[in-house]
Design an enzyme around this catalytic site. Structure first.
Site, PDB file in Angstrom:
ATOM      1  N   ASN A   1       0.882  -1.226   0.153  1.00 23.59           N
ATOM      2  CA  ASN A   1      -0.043   0.065  -0.151  1.00 23.59           C
ATOM      3  C   ASN A   1       0.788   1.212  -0.047  1.00 23.59           C
ATOM      4  O   ASN A   1       0.539   2.020  -0.859  1.00 23.59           O
ATOM      5  CB  ASN A   1      -1.000   0.043   1.253  1.00 23.59           C
ATOM      6  CG  ASN A   1      -1.939  -1.316   1.281  1.00 23.59           C
ATOM      7  OD1 ASN A   1      -1.938  -2.001   0.200  1.00 23.59           O
ATOM      8  ND2 ASN A   1      -2.407  -1.444   2.194  1.00 23.59           N
TER       9      ASN A   1
ATOM     10  N   LYS B   1      -8.716  18.857 -50.674  1.00 23.50           N
ATOM     11  CA  LYS B   1      -8.876  19.197 -49.199  1.00 23.50           C
ATOM     12  C   LYS B   1      -7.198  19.108 -48.677  1.00 23.50           C
ATOM     13  O   LYS B   1      -6.485  18.324 -48.967  1.00 23.50           O
ATOM     14  CB  LYS B   1      -9.619  17.908 -48.524  1.00 23.50           C
ATOM     15  CG  LYS B   1     -10.918  18.039 -48.980  1.00 23.50           C
ATOM     16  CD  LYS B   1     -11.631  19.056 -48.298  1.00 23.50           C
ATOM     17  CE  LYS B   1     -12.216  18.770 -46.721  1.00 23.50           C
ATOM     18  NZ  LYS B   1     -12.882  17.504 -46.579  1.00 23.50           N
TER      19      LYS B   1
ATOM     20  N   ASN C   1      -6.759  18.868 -44.637  1.00 20.00           N
ATOM     21  CA  ASN C   1      -7.354  18.957 -43.545  1.00 20.00           C
ATOM     22  C   ASN C   1      -6.475  19.028 -42.211  1.00 20.00           C
ATOM     23  O   ASN C   1      -5.531  18.376 -42.049  1.00 20.00           O
ATOM     24  CB  ASN C   1      -8.094  17.684 -43.284  1.00 20.00           C
ATOM     25  CG  ASN C   1      -9.207  17.263 -44.198  1.00 20.00           C
ATOM     26  OD1 ASN C   1      -9.749  18.245 -44.863  1.00 20.00           O
ATOM     27  ND2 ASN C   1      -9.162  16.021 -44.680  1.00 20.00           N
TER      28      ASN C   1
ATOM     29  N   GLU D   1      -7.502  18.886 -34.934  1.00 16.48           N
ATOM     30  CA  GLU D   1      -8.747  18.442 -34.726  1.00 16.48           C
ATOM     31  C   GLU D   1      -8.437  17.183 -33.626  1.00 16.48           C
ATOM     32  O   GLU D   1      -9.422  17.138 -32.598  1.00 16.48           O
ATOM     33  CB  GLU D   1      -9.368  17.766 -35.979  1.00 16.48           C
ATOM     34  CG  GLU D   1     -10.054  18.779 -36.890  1.00 16.48           C
ATOM     35  CD  GLU D   1     -10.330  18.176 -38.070  1.00 16.48           C
ATOM     36  OE1 GLU D   1     -11.578  17.475 -38.340  1.00 16.48           O
ATOM     37  OE2 GLU D   1      -9.572  18.060 -39.123  1.00 16.48           O
TER      38      GLU D   1
ATOM     39  N   LYS E   1      -4.193   4.045 -11.977  1.00 18.69           N
ATOM     40  CA  LYS E   1      -3.106   4.279 -12.998  1.00 18.69           C
ATOM     41  C   LYS E   1      -3.470   4.379 -14.320  1.00 18.69           C
ATOM     42  O   LYS E   1      -2.959   5.283 -15.078  1.00 18.69           O
ATOM     43  CB  LYS E   1      -2.407   2.889 -12.629  1.00 18.69           C
ATOM     44  CG  LYS E   1      -1.381   3.047 -11.297  1.00 18.69           C
ATOM     45  CD  LYS E   1      -0.498   1.957 -10.782  1.00 18.69           C
ATOM     46  CE  LYS E   1      -1.426   1.026 -10.084  1.00 18.69           C
ATOM     47  NZ  LYS E   1      -1.979   1.635  -8.976  1.00 18.69           N
TER      48      LYS E   1
HETATM   49  N1  ARG Z   1      -1.398  -3.377  -7.769  1.00 16.24           N
HETATM   50  C1  ARG Z   1      -2.052  -2.769  -6.513  1.00 16.24           C
HETATM   51  C2  ARG Z   1      -2.185  -1.325  -6.790  1.00 16.24           C
HETATM   52  O1  ARG Z   1      -2.112  -0.987  -7.728  1.00 16.24           O
HETATM   53  C3  ARG Z   1      -0.889  -2.660  -5.440  1.00 16.24           C
HETATM   54  C4  ARG Z   1      -1.355  -2.521  -4.110  1.00 16.24           C
HETATM   55  C5  ARG Z   1      -1.975  -3.639  -3.581  1.00 16.24           C
HETATM   56  N2  ARG Z   1      -2.442  -3.587  -2.289  1.00 16.24           N
HETATM   57  C6  ARG Z   1      -3.286  -4.560  -1.726  1.00 16.24           C
HETATM   58  N3  ARG Z   1      -3.269  -4.587  -0.505  1.00 16.24           N
HETATM   59  N4  ARG Z   1      -3.701  -5.355  -2.357  1.00 16.24           N
HETATM   60  O2  ARG Z   1      -3.013  -0.601  -6.225  1.00 16.24           O
END
Ligand code: ARG
Length: 459
Positions: free
Chosen positions: A110, A283, A285, A290, A325
């Site tokens: 985490n 044309k 473009n 765009e 992400k």
């Molecule tokens: N792949 C997880 C993420 O992107 C990493 C963290 C995972 N933590 C857990 N307690 N399962 O968030």
């Protein structure tokens, strides 16, 4: 396959669930940050005597080897791994045996993922920042080239007052300077280290969070461990800053699309940044502009996805956060891609001074200046306004512009007109009179250019 985290559960999951759960497809991008983060962590563990110095050195060497092998292509990501953190640890353990298993002491994925992401995005901000700076300087150079090119300024997309193309371009330079400010504010708040927050509550080990933070180039550490692992404000701030940046590029694109149309013909884009039509040979473009306009919606979407993913999450970490992400990477990559094409597109764009000038004349945007001429020669404004209006009407009826009427024709309307009226209604004169700070006169625009160049030089 049994998981490294097999404990209370057998650690055996369904393969569909494994695929669903895995993030290595997109978080493998952060391998460098993950590995350097782990090197700092191992060093800290050694420094504090949590593991021996020798063990720390071996871990660091092992991690360095993994980094090298990924860089060279000798080591491929295992798409079956749960995420980049598990992958690196797994390879390390394969290579070093039981010692590899010591790396994860006094941390959790985490705080690890929060660390990696901050480090990755910090680099991302630096990349975007240098591109925006490049764009500002390209826009400013263009503005200098066209600081005396007269064009109609618009409100409601109706011709309003004469301005210069340089003045118009400098408006974008100012917007982009604010974007740079937002990126730098965002970076400052992002540059706070979460490592050592562990799962959420901190740890019983005698760690040194400042040691790790400093090694990894952070300015400070997250002061509350629950916040440290739950916080994704830095993603939101970056996505907002990128959305605003994209909004600016999109408005600019919209204008370029209009200006390069046959209706306007104010600018010509280089052939390298336009496309032809597969059916209509005439044309040309403005696809790049765009697409930038189109991709803006996509970046807004990333911001919305992030806000929505976070709004209902109880503290601290929840797996939903893995969704952060793809959105923020997409926003970053999209903005970067847009800037990379936008910069040379602007750099190679040419303005058609004649067409701009003609459009400015056709709009009778100097009719007020004509009335003012009569006022200066003693006529009350209302009467002058009326005469000027009649002259405009005559021009419209005869498809002419005020500059083309002869002095005799002017004199028919009022004896006060003399040869110098032409200078008074000359659009360059109208522009040159607007000398207020930030205004459209060449001198004011030159000041704006100098200001922007100074800001760029000073940071
Ligand atoms: N792949 C997880 C993420 O992107 C990493 C963290 C995972 N933590 C857990 N307690 N399962 O968030």
């Amino acid at each position: 396959m049994a998981k490294m985290w097999a404990g209370v559960t057998a650690g055996i999951t369904d393969s569909i669930a494994d695929d669903f759960n895995s993030s290595i497809r997109f978080d493998s991008k952060m391998y460098r940050q993950d590995i350097t983060g782990s090197m700092a962590h191992a060093a800290m563990l050694g420094e504090r005597g949590i593991i021996t110095k020798d063990e720390a050195d071996k871990l660091i060497d092992g991690l360095e080897g993994i980094l090298r092998d990924i860089d060279s292509g000798a080591l491929q990501f295992d798409m079956k791994a749960e995420d980049i953190h598990m992958f690196v640890e797994q390879v390390l353990t394969e290579r070093l045996g039981d010692l590899g298993k010591k790396l994860h002491t006094a941390r959790s994925r985490n705080d690890q993922v929060a660390l990696d992401l901050r480090m990755y995005l910090r680099d991302g901000i630096d990349g975007i920042t240098s591109l925006v700076r490049e764009l500002v300087s390209v826009v400013t150079d263009k503005a200098e080239e066209y600081r005396d090119a007269i064009m109609p300024g618009y409100t409601h997309l109706q011709r309003a007052q004469p301005i210069t193309f340089g003045h118009h371009l400098m408006a974008y330079a100012m917007m982009l300077l604010r974007d740079l400010g937002r990126l730098s504010d965002c970076r400052a708040r992002m540059n706070v280290s979460p490592i050592g927050c562990c799962a959420l509550a901190g740890t019983t080990y005698d760690t040194d969070r400042y040691f790790e933070a400093e090694k990894l180039g952070f300015d400070s550490i997250a002061m509350n461990s629950i916040d440290g692992v739950s916080d994704r404000d830095f993603c939101l701030e970056l996505a907002s800053a990128l959305s605003i940046l994209m909004m600016h590029l999109s408005r600019f694109s919209e204008e370029i699309i209009l200006w390069s149309s046959w209706e306007f013909r104010f600018v010509k884009l280089s052939d390298s940044y336009t496309t032809g039509s597969s059916i209509m040979p005439q044309k040309k473009n403005p696809d790049m502009a765009e697409l930038v306009r189109g991709k803006t919606g996509r970046v807004y979407g990333d911001l919305m996805a992030l806000l929505t993913a976070l709004k209902g999450l109880p503290l601290a970490y929840n797996k939903d956060m893995q969704e952060d992400k793809e959105s923020i990477f997409d926003a970053l990559e999209t903005a970067e891609m847009c800037l990379r094409v936008f910069i040379p597109m602007i750099d190679t764009m040419t303005a058609m001074r004649e067409n701009m000038l003609r459009a400015a004349q056709k709009g009778f945007i100097n009719a007020t200046d004509l009335a003012d001429y009569l006022v200066k020669h003693g006529l009350p404004f209302r009467s002058a306004y009326k005469i000027s209006g009649q002259l405009v009407a005559k021009c419209i009826a005869e498809d002419r512009v005020l500059e083309e009427l002869t002095l005799e024709e002017y004199k028919e309307m009022s004896e006060l007109f003399e040869e110098d009226l032409y200078n008074e209604i000359d659009l360059l004169t109208c522009v040159e009179k607007r000398i207020s700070e930030g205004g459209t006169s060449v001198a004011s625009v030159e000041k704006q250019i100098a200001y922007v160049r100074e800001v760029l030089a000073n940071d």
